[in-house]
Write a protein that holds these residues in place. Structure first.
Motif, PDB file in Angstrom:
ATOM      1  N   LEU A   6      -2.363 -19.219 -37.552  1.00 27.46           N
ATOM      2  CA  LEU A   6      -2.327 -17.757 -38.539  1.00 27.46           C
ATOM      3  C   LEU A   6      -3.110 -16.042 -37.891  1.00 27.46           C
ATOM      4  CD1 LEU A   6      -1.483 -16.045 -41.392  1.00 27.46           C
ATOM      5  CD2 LEU A   6      -3.517 -17.363 -42.751  1.00 27.46           C
ATOM      6  N   LEU A  49      -0.809 -12.693 -37.312  1.00 31.20           N
ATOM      7  CA  LEU A  49      -1.533 -11.366 -38.223  1.00 31.20           C
ATOM      8  C   LEU A  49      -2.544 -10.009 -36.771  1.00 31.20           C
ATOM      9  CD1 LEU A  49      -3.518 -12.562 -41.396  1.00 31.20           C
ATOM     10  CD2 LEU A  49      -1.209 -11.744 -41.648  1.00 31.20           C
ATOM     11  N   ARG A 104       0.518 -12.344 -44.393  1.00 33.21           N
ATOM     12  CA  ARG A 104       0.406 -13.789 -44.652  1.00 33.21           C
ATOM     13  C   ARG A 104       1.048 -14.271 -45.754  1.00 33.21           C
ATOM     14  NH1 ARG A 104      -5.315 -16.337 -44.888  1.00 33.21           N
ATOM     15  NH2 ARG A 104      -5.759 -13.918 -43.896  1.00 33.21           N
TER      16      ARG A 104
END
Ligand code: AMP
Length: 222
Positions: free
Chosen positions: A120, A124, A159
Motif C-alpha cells: 500500500l 500511494l 487506498r
C-alpha cells in the motif's frame, strides 16, 4: 531458444523495476498488459474507451480484450528472437489456459511476495512521468526536481482502489500458481530491490545453464 518469463505479483510488488533489470541483463522483450491497456486509454481507441473506467476502479479488463492485445505482441518477430517478459499477464486462469491453448510455453513464472502494508505504501507513493513513461517512487526512487511538477498519480493508486486490486490478486493467485506449478520461482520481495533482483538473477542464470539455451551465453557478460 530464448527465455520466456511470466512475472507475477501484487500491485506495488516491484514488477516494473524487476522488469527493467531483466530486460537490461537478459535482453527479454517486455510486455506489460497494464502499459498496453493504458496506451489504449491514452490514444482514446475503442478498446481504451471501453477500459478506462474499469482500470480506474481497479477491476480486471475482460479476458478476451487483454488476450488479444498481448497475443499480438507475443506474435511479433522481436519476441520470437529475444524471448518475452510477460508483466501482469496472465492474471486469470482463463488467460493462462487460453495462451497455453495457443501454444505459448513459458520457462519460469516469478512470483513476488511482499507484505500488504509495504504494498500500500509503495502504491500511494508511486508517480508516473507522462513525458518519459518513467515510474518513480517518492520514498525509494525519488524523481529529479526538474520533472516533479509534471508527475501524475495513476488513477488506480488510491487506498480504496489498491484494496480492490489486492482482493482480485488473491482471488486469482492460487489458480495461477497451481496452473504453472512446475515453473514457479517464488521470491521474497520485501528486502531492498538489489537483494530481490540478485535472487532472481541467480536463479535465471542457473535456469539458463540447466537448459543450455544460449550456446554462446557468457556469464561474465552480466
Ligand atoms: P498493472 O499496471 O499491471 O498494475 O495493471 C493496471 C490495471 O490494468 C489493472 O488493475 C487492470 O485493470 C488492468 N489489467 C492489467 N493487466 C490485466 C490482465 N492481465 N487482465 C485484466 N486486466 C488487466
Amino acid at each position: 531458444m530464448p527465455l520466456n518469463v511470466i512475472l507475477f505479483g501484487p500491485p506495488g510488488s516491484g514488477k516494473g523495476t524487476v522488469s527493467e533489470k531483466l530486460i537490461r541483463d537478459f535482453g527479454l522483450h517486455h510486455i506489460s498488459a497494464g502499459d498496453l491497456l493504458r496506451a489504449e486509454v491514452e490514444r482514446h481507441t475503442a478498446v481504451g474507451r471501453q477500459c478506462a473506467a474499469i482500470i480506474a476502479e481497479g477491476n480486471l479488463i475482460p479476458d478476451s480484450i487483454v488476450i488479444d492485445l498481448v497475443c499480438k505482441v507475443l506474435e511479433s518477430p522481436v519476441v520470437k528472437e529475444r524471448g518475452a517478459l510477460l508483466d501482469g499477464f496472465p492474471r486469470t486462469l482463463q488467460q493462462a489456459q487460453e495462451i497455453h491453448r495457443r501454444g505459448y510455453i513459458f520457462d519460469v513464472m516469478v512470483v513476488l511476495d511482499v507484505d500488504g502494508e509495504k504494498l500500500l505504501r509503495r502504491c500511494l507513493s508511486r508517480r508516473l512521468d507522462p513525458v518519459t513513461g518513467k515510474v518513480y517512487n517518492l520514498l525509494s526512487n525519488p524523481p529529479p526536481p526538474e520533472v516533479v511538477d509534471r508527475l501524475q498519480i495513476r488513477s488506480d493508486d488510491t487506498r480504496a482502489k489498491h484494496n480492490r486490486r489486492m482482493e482480485i490478486y488473491y482471488e486469482q493467485k492460487n489458480a495461477l500458481v497451481s496452473f504453472y506449478r512446475n515453473i514457479i520461482l517464488e521470491v521474497d520481495g520485501n528486502p531492498p530491490m538489489k537483494y530481490v533482483y540478485y535472487e532472481i538473477k541467480r536463479n535465471f542464470l542457473e535456469l539458463i545453464r540447466a537448459k543450455n539455451k544460449y550456446k554462446n551465453f557468457q556469464i561474465s557478460n552480466l
